[in-house]
Structure formats: C-alpha cells, structure tokens
Design an enzyme around this catalytic site. Sequence first.
Site, PDB file in Angstrom:
ATOM      1  N   GLU A  13      42.312  54.566  46.470  1.00  0.00           N
ATOM      2  CA  GLU A  13      43.345  54.814  45.468  1.00  0.00           C
ATOM      3  C   GLU A  13      44.519  55.602  46.054  1.00  0.00           C
ATOM      4  OE1 GLU A  13      40.572  55.050  41.448  1.00  0.00           O
ATOM      5  OE2 GLU A  13      40.796  56.830  42.693  1.00  0.00           O
ATOM      6  N   ASP A 217      40.491  47.009  34.688  1.00  0.00           N
ATOM      7  CA  ASP A 217      39.547  46.113  34.026  1.00  0.00           C
ATOM      8  C   ASP A 217      39.558  46.389  32.528  1.00  0.00           C
ATOM      9  OD1 ASP A 217      37.201  48.098  33.343  1.00  0.00           O
ATOM     10  OD2 ASP A 217      37.765  48.524  35.416  1.00  0.00           O
TER      11      ASP A 217
END
Length: 253
Positions: A13, A217
């Site tokens: 990330e 998601d």
Amino acid sequence: MTTTAILSALAEEQQGLLERIQNPQLVRRAGRDFWRGTLHDQSVVLGLSRIGKVAAATTATTLIEAFAIDRILFTGVAGALDASVNVGDVVVATGFVQHDMDASPLFPRFEVPLYRRSIFACDRLLTDLLFDASRLTLTERRQRVAQAQVPAGPVTHKGLIASGDCFVSTAQSSSALKLAMRGAGLDPLAVEMEGAAVAQVCFDYGAPFAAVRTISDRSDEYAPADFQHFVTQVASHYALGIVDQFMRALAKK
C-alpha cells in the site's frame, strides 16, 4: 518543523512512497522499521501499522512516543459497505467506529467502555485537506482515462469507516454488519481492520489524525481475490498521488 507520520497496513500500500522521501533514515522501534526523511521540504516518518487493531495501536503509540510526530495520516484499502460506494472509489474518513466492540449489556454495543463514545472523529482541517487531495488525484486520473477513451467512474466520498479484527468476506456477513450498525444509528461507508485503533490512540494523545481508504472490494465472496489484485495494481498508485497532493497542501498552511 512539524512532523507528519504516514501509515499503511501493508508494504504494497506504500509502494513508491519510500522512493520519494529525501534523505531517508531507518529507525527500528517496537520491532518495526520506520523511515525518517523529508517530503516536499517537510519532516515525515513512514511506517507500517501491520494488520489488525492491536498492531495498529502499537505502531501509533510508538510514533507518538518515540518520534514526537505532530499528526498521523493513514492510507490504504477497505471494503465497501454502503451501496453508493464502488470498487475504485476513495473514502476519506470523518471518524471511525469499532464494529466488533460489544461490552453489552454493561455498555451499549459499539460504545468503547469508559469513553462514552462509539465514534472517534478525525481532525476536521486535515480531513478537508485530504478530501481535496483525493478529489484532485481522482480528477487527474479521470482526465487520463478519458484521453484513453475508457469509461471512468471513481469518486471521492467522505464519511464514517468501521474497523474490526476480521476480514469481511461474505455478502451475508457484510449485510449483517450493516444491519447491526444501522440499528445503532451508525452508517459506515467502508470497513477495514486498523483505523479505529489509530483514531483512539490519537484521541488519547490529542494528536490530529486523518485517513483515506481506496475501495478494493465489496466485502463479499470475491473480496480476497479482489483485495490482493487491487492492493498491488491500483491502491499504491492512488496513495502516491493523494499523499503527494496532501503534503503539498499542508506545506501551504
């Protein structure tokens, strides 16, 4: 010179952020690697919270105690909870709630015992700067996508984010979570596993805190595969752009 801590849960990330820091210096504390340096002529400390609330709380406490940071910025990914939030969108947190906090009947469900609150708010000024930085980053992305004649759509949201020590990965668990929280008057846009812990630590220390999450998601059966792909292929690029814009704006304040 004030110091900004930049946190993410996973190394993927933060891919690319370390390369942008000038004069990086490695410091090891509490079993963690932190990198001190400058970004846009401002002092920064880059670190990984690791996964889960306890790990994130340890990291945030170490940053405040050992590095005397002035503010914490958290970037990373999250699953969507609200129907208006889509994969690829960005959510800037206004506050955090622990969706797995339940000390009832001693205290109301979701309320943190002895704090008399369920939500730990993010710093308003930093949140506004982060929201503007996120919108600008997505605008630039949409312009590039439009030039490539590919449908564009990611947008920036601002609202509550829920945290808990479980990866929400079925539509049934996602629906149950939304139902329970809305029954308590809470309406989170997204769910992840660290932010509420960092928000609580920052509340205890009086340290300004802001967080942004890219939606990887929909918190359903496809979440594990979507998460892995999104973290490596998309989220790190978002984080680079958003952090860059945020630090530029912070330098002007």
